[in-house]
Design a protein around this motif. Sequence first.
Motif, short mmCIF file in Angstrom:
data_model
loop_
_atom_site.label_atom_id
_atom_site.label_comp_id
_atom_site.label_asym_id
_atom_site.label_seq_id
_atom_site.Cartn_x
_atom_site.Cartn_y
_atom_site.Cartn_z
N LYS A 265 0.82 -1.20 0.00
CA LYS A 265 0.00 0.00 0.00
C LYS A 265 0.86 1.26 0.00
CE LYS A 265 -3.67 2.13 2.73
NZ LYS A 265 -4.47 1.96 3.94
N GLU A 266 1.95 1.25 0.75
CA GLU A 266 2.80 2.43 0.89
C GLU A 266 3.48 2.83 -0.42
OE1 GLU A 266 5.51 1.76 4.08
OE2 GLU A 266 3.90 1.59 5.55
N VAL A 267 3.69 1.88 -1.31
CA VAL A 267 4.35 2.20 -2.59
C VAL A 267 3.34 2.33 -3.73
CG1 VAL A 267 6.59 1.22 -2.01
CG2 VAL A 267 4.85 -0.23 -3.08
N GLY A 268 2.07 2.40 -3.39
CA GLY A 268 1.05 2.60 -4.41
C GLY A 268 0.41 1.34 -4.92
N GLY A 269 0.54 0.24 -4.21
CA GLY A 269 -0.10 -1.00 -4.60
C GLY A 269 0.84 -2.00 -5.25
N MET A 270 0.29 -3.15 -5.52
CA MET A 270 1.07 -4.27 -6.06
C MET A 270 1.63 -3.95 -7.44
SD MET A 270 2.12 -7.15 -5.26
CE MET A 270 2.87 -8.55 -6.02
N LYS A 271 0.87 -3.25 -8.29
CA LYS A 271 1.34 -2.94 -9.64
C LYS A 271 2.59 -2.07 -9.58
CE LYS A 271 -2.99 -3.39 -12.10
NZ LYS A 271 -4.00 -2.72 -12.92
N ASN A 272 2.59 -1.07 -8.73
CA ASN A 272 3.76 -0.20 -8.62
C ASN A 272 4.95 -0.95 -8.03
OD1 ASN A 272 2.51 2.00 -9.74
ND2 ASN A 272 1.93 2.90 -7.78
N ALA A 273 4.70 -1.84 -7.08
CA ALA A 273 5.79 -2.63 -6.50
C ALA A 273 6.39 -3.55 -7.57
CB ALA A 273 5.28 -3.45 -5.33
N HIS A 274 5.53 -4.14 -8.41
CA HIS A 274 5.99 -5.02 -9.49
C HIS A 274 6.82 -4.21 -10.50
CE1 HIS A 274 6.02 -8.45 -12.13
NE2 HIS A 274 5.53 -7.72 -13.11
N ARG A 275 6.34 -3.03 -10.85
CA ARG A 275 7.05 -2.16 -11.78
C ARG A 275 8.42 -1.76 -11.22
NH1 ARG A 275 3.67 2.24 -12.19
NH2 ARG A 275 2.22 0.88 -13.25
N PHE A 276 8.44 -1.42 -9.93
CA PHE A 276 9.70 -1.05 -9.27
C PHE A 276 10.69 -2.21 -9.32
CE2 PHE A 276 12.33 -1.12 -5.45
CZ PHE A 276 13.01 0.08 -5.59
N ALA A 277 10.22 -3.43 -9.04
CA ALA A 277 11.09 -4.60 -9.06
C ALA A 277 11.65 -4.85 -10.45
CB ALA A 277 10.33 -5.83 -8.56
N GLN A 278 10.82 -4.68 -11.47
CA GLN A 278 11.29 -4.88 -12.84
C GLN A 278 12.37 -3.85 -13.20
OE1 GLN A 278 7.65 -4.73 -15.13
NE2 GLN A 278 7.66 -6.96 -15.37
N GLU A 279 12.13 -2.60 -12.84
CA GLU A 279 13.11 -1.55 -13.13
C GLU A 279 14.41 -1.79 -12.37
OE1 GLU A 279 11.20 2.14 -12.26
OE2 GLU A 279 9.81 1.95 -13.94
N HIS A 280 14.29 -2.25 -11.14
CA HIS A 280 15.46 -2.52 -10.31
C HIS A 280 16.28 -3.67 -10.90
CE1 HIS A 280 17.92 -2.54 -6.74
NE2 HIS A 280 17.70 -3.83 -6.59
#
Length: 64
Positions: A45-60
């Motif tokens: 929730k703090e990072v804007g939901g699962m989609k944003n967390a998944h996007r962050f992981a892919q970029e990382h």
Amino acid sequence: MLKAVDSGELDVLRLESYCKLEHETSCDGLSGKAIERKKCERMFKEVGGMKNAHRFAQEHNKRK
């Protein structure tokens, strides 16, 4: 509720227990998959939901 904890009227452990029970009852009647989805949304929730967390992981992972 936090005012009650601050004033000493309500014990912090009691509030935590209430929050846990409230979460558990919100999952009543849901399928296992729906419960997992809800759990992930709450966790990220703090990072804007699962989609944003998944996007962050892919970029990382691209940076490596």
